[in-house]
Design a protein around this motif. Sequence first.
Motif, PDB file in Angstrom:
ATOM      1  N   HIS A  25       1.001  -1.254   0.276  1.00 13.00           N
ATOM      2  CA  HIS A  25       0.085   0.008   0.099  1.00 13.00           C
ATOM      3  C   HIS A  25       0.916   1.240  -0.036  1.00 13.00           C
ATOM      4  CE1 HIS A  25      -3.171  -2.617   1.837  1.00 13.00           C
ATOM      5  NE2 HIS A  25      -3.755  -2.303   0.779  1.00 13.00           N
ATOM      6  N   ASP A  74      -3.621   5.518  -4.439  1.00 17.74           N
ATOM      7  CA  ASP A  74      -4.273   4.106  -4.549  1.00 17.74           C
ATOM      8  C   ASP A  74      -5.572   3.897  -3.386  1.00 17.74           C
ATOM      9  OD1 ASP A  74      -3.055   3.999  -2.124  1.00 17.74           O
ATOM     10  OD2 ASP A  74      -2.200   1.901  -2.352  1.00 17.74           O
ATOM     11  N   GLY A  75      -5.666   5.058  -2.795  1.00 23.10           N
ATOM     12  CA  GLY A  75      -6.818   5.055  -1.925  1.00 23.10           C
ATOM     13  C   GLY A  75      -6.180   4.961  -0.395  1.00 23.10           C
ATOM     14  N   MET A 161     -13.474  -0.830 -13.505  1.00 26.89           N
ATOM     15  CA  MET A 161     -12.852  -1.259 -12.293  1.00 26.89           C
ATOM     16  C   MET A 161     -12.254  -2.646 -11.821  1.00 26.89           C
ATOM     17  SD  MET A 161     -14.539   1.831  -9.680  1.00 26.89           S
ATOM     18  CE  MET A 161     -12.790   1.834  -8.509  1.00 26.89           C
ATOM     19  N   GLN A 164      -8.813  -2.696 -10.728  1.00 27.50           N
ATOM     20  CA  GLN A 164      -8.598  -2.273  -9.494  1.00 27.50           C
ATOM     21  C   GLN A 164      -9.111  -2.977  -8.265  1.00 27.50           C
ATOM     22  OE1 GLN A 164      -9.420   2.247  -9.044  1.00 27.50           O
ATOM     23  NE2 GLN A 164      -9.951   1.890 -11.256  1.00 27.50           N
ATOM     24  N   ILE A 165     -10.244  -3.509  -8.621  1.00 28.44           N
ATOM     25  CA  ILE A 165     -10.720  -4.372  -7.289  1.00 28.44           C
ATOM     26  C   ILE A 165      -9.850  -5.680  -7.268  1.00 28.44           C
ATOM     27  CG2 ILE A 165     -12.697  -5.920  -6.780  1.00 28.44           C
ATOM     28  CD1 ILE A 165     -14.364  -3.857  -8.513  1.00 28.44           C
ATOM     29  N   MET A 168      -6.750  -4.693  -5.330  1.00 23.93           N
ATOM     30  CA  MET A 168      -7.138  -4.509  -3.942  1.00 23.93           C
ATOM     31  C   MET A 168      -7.229  -5.934  -3.186  1.00 23.93           C
ATOM     32  SD  MET A 168      -9.613  -1.313  -3.870  1.00 23.93           S
ATOM     33  CE  MET A 168     -10.103  -1.238  -2.343  1.00 23.93           C
ATOM     34  N   SER A 169      -7.826  -6.692  -3.664  1.00 25.65           N
ATOM     35  CA  SER A 169      -7.961  -7.968  -3.078  1.00 25.65           C
ATOM     36  C   SER A 169      -6.765  -8.662  -2.687  1.00 25.65           C
ATOM     37  CB  SER A 169      -9.105  -8.835  -3.591  1.00 25.65           C
ATOM     38  OG  SER A 169      -8.792  -9.193  -4.642  1.00 25.65           O
ATOM     39  N   LEU A 172      -4.172  -7.221  -0.339  1.00 22.80           N
ATOM     40  CA  LEU A 172      -4.258  -7.666   1.117  1.00 22.80           C
ATOM     41  C   LEU A 172      -4.148  -8.913   1.273  1.00 22.80           C
ATOM     42  CD1 LEU A 172      -8.179  -6.094   1.219  1.00 22.80           C
ATOM     43  CD2 LEU A 172      -6.021  -5.543   2.417  1.00 22.80           C
TER      44      LEU A 172
ATOM     45  N   VAL B   5      -4.449  12.032   0.195  1.00 20.20           N
ATOM     46  CA  VAL B   5      -4.998  11.019  -0.145  1.00 20.20           C
ATOM     47  C   VAL B   5      -6.386  10.992  -0.160  1.00 20.20           C
ATOM     48  CG1 VAL B   5      -4.912   9.957   1.952  1.00 20.20           C
ATOM     49  CG2 VAL B   5      -4.994   8.375   0.347  1.00 20.20           C
ATOM     50  N   ALA B   6      -6.646  10.251  -1.405  1.00 13.06           N
ATOM     51  CA  ALA B   6      -8.443  10.270  -1.170  1.00 13.06           C
ATOM     52  C   ALA B   6      -8.795   8.773  -0.910  1.00 13.06           C
ATOM     53  CB  ALA B   6      -8.781  10.080  -2.743  1.00 13.06           C
ATOM     54  N   VAL B   7      -9.286   8.826   0.338  1.00 13.66           N
ATOM     55  CA  VAL B   7      -9.912   7.244   1.028  1.00 13.66           C
ATOM     56  C   VAL B   7     -11.123   7.175   0.408  1.00 13.66           C
ATOM     57  CG1 VAL B   7     -10.099   6.138   3.113  1.00 13.66           C
ATOM     58  CG2 VAL B   7      -8.566   8.017   2.985  1.00 13.66           C
ATOM     59  N   TYR B   8     -11.509   5.808   0.198  1.00 15.08           N
ATOM     60  CA  TYR B   8     -12.771   5.303  -0.065  1.00 15.08           C
ATOM     61  C   TYR B   8     -13.806   5.536   0.988  1.00 15.08           C
ATOM     62  CZ  TYR B   8     -11.301   2.837  -4.510  1.00 15.08           C
ATOM     63  OH  TYR B   8     -10.830   2.580  -5.828  1.00 15.08           O
ATOM     64  N   VAL B 117     -14.538  -5.550  -1.272  1.00 15.97           N
ATOM     65  CA  VAL B 117     -13.125  -5.481  -1.158  1.00 15.97           C
ATOM     66  C   VAL B 117     -12.727  -4.195  -0.325  1.00 15.97           C
ATOM     67  CG1 VAL B 117     -12.556  -3.854  -3.182  1.00 15.97           C
ATOM     68  CG2 VAL B 117     -10.805  -5.546  -2.180  1.00 15.97           C
ATOM     69  N   GLU B 120     -12.889  -5.116   3.150  1.00 21.39           N
ATOM     70  CA  GLU B 120     -11.801  -5.712   3.710  1.00 21.39           C
ATOM     71  C   GLU B 120     -10.577  -5.345   3.880  1.00 21.39           C
ATOM     72  OE1 GLU B 120     -10.974  -8.717   0.686  1.00 21.39           O
ATOM     73  OE2 GLU B 120     -12.791 -10.004   0.981  1.00 21.39           O
TER      74      GLU B 120
END
Lengths: 360, 143
Positions: A25, A74-75, A161, A164-165, A168-169, A172, B5-8, B117, B120
């Motif tokens: 991350h 990346d969120g 997306m 991206q989904i 992300m998984s 993790l 940062v742009a958090v979901y 996700v 998660e």
Amino acid sequence: MDPAEELPSMLWGLDPIFSAFARLHVTDILHMRESCQVPDIYFYKSHPIHKVDVLGTVVYKREREDFFCYGVDDGTGVINCLCWKNDPMKEELDSDGGKPSDDLQHSFNLAVEVKKLKQAQQTHFRLEIGELLRVRGQVKTSRQQREMMASTYYKVNDPVMAVQIEWMSDVLQLYREFYDKPLHLQNISASESPITSLSKATQIIKDFLEQKAVSKFRPYDIQDILQPLFPSCPEVAPAGQEPVAGSSTCQQLHVLLKEALQLLQDEGVVYRKVKSQDEVYFVTAQDKDLLMAVKDIIREDSKREKYQEKGCHILHILSSVRQRHSMNVSKAVLELVLKSLECNSDIISTRDNYFTYFII
Amino acid sequence: MLPAVAVYYFPWEVNSGALQDGESVRTFGSKTNFAHFSRLTQYEPEKSRASLTTQHASKEHHVVINTSFVEPFNPIIGAQYIVLGEIETAQGVDGVRVCARVLNCVDGVNIALLQKVINEQRSFFRERRPDLWSLLQRSRACL
């Protein structure tokens, strides 16, 4: 993690994550601790890291002559990525005038096709804010800011997306299975078969006896030197106090010690002069009395007519030693003694298993 | 300078109490960025104002978007969009407004999978990094 616990740089290569592009991350890339041994190497938990792999939205863009600066989000965090332009990208598309003429439009024109290819390439490297970027490269710190030097980067088409989904998984899962698991190099040796731990224990005891020139000992004297083989074993209970029931590692230690001593007896390295309650082990190499006894037997018997020519057979010596010195001397012990006597030129072997004393 | 940062965030969290509360909005104001997704239901180009709607727990949630930074864009009414931008309070808007930096059409996205996700990821950070998580929790507490 304490910097003192940092893995020595010699061992970094043993961590598979070190040679891979770690999919961390962005927040972790920004907050990783820098190594105190080598610059531009970072530590995520106990793992040394220098290459990372990131997928994120471009939220910042600056173009220079030789490179792009993309801010990738990346969120979890935003990191600056330095993306070098490759040579064809530096050539501006100024030769637009070379449009195919009408008569060539339907035939294959190599120059036009190459240009189309270059254009397609360019669109993959030239990103706008809001587009998705995949970038791999080294982590650097410049002007107190952590950034990435891209070795590969490209635009990712992700209209629904899905990429991206999945990313992300995947990330993790990678964290749970690899990045967050501490690297235990000791585990590799601990997981070996018990046979090797036995041979290791015997070696430790042998080294100890040789180094300290021990002539005799009792098992509990050398119990402590096997302690390192059991990292989790608590301090051995003080003498006179029974070990705490249920401390299985201590029991394992006792079993291992017993097995190792048996093995050493079989090899003849140690022997018990008297078999009694009090377990005293004599070290063959350091037992001067035994050495002298064997030497005396051979010297005296070599004078006898029966042995004068051929020398004394090993079994004859063995039975004499057992009568004179101790009943518990084994053939292996005697062989070791004879070998050391022969090395010192105290005795000579006339042929296999026969020994004589050289009388001047 | 890199943007924050742009958090979901889920659309139904945007107008929830935590981000609506005057104090916290001021605190985070332009700093709290977020990315979220929902269906475009309304677009008024003359006001640079769009509205994203989503359904959650049998309730309809609207998020007002300030689109002045992302214009011109191709509005497809009824399509799924993802927006990345800053929370801002504005007059004449019930609740908060999002000043979009990125507004992407992602029609066809598997919303259920995306939600899964994101959840998660949140629980991963909640286990590991309570500091980052505390920010997210402010909005979740009001759900």
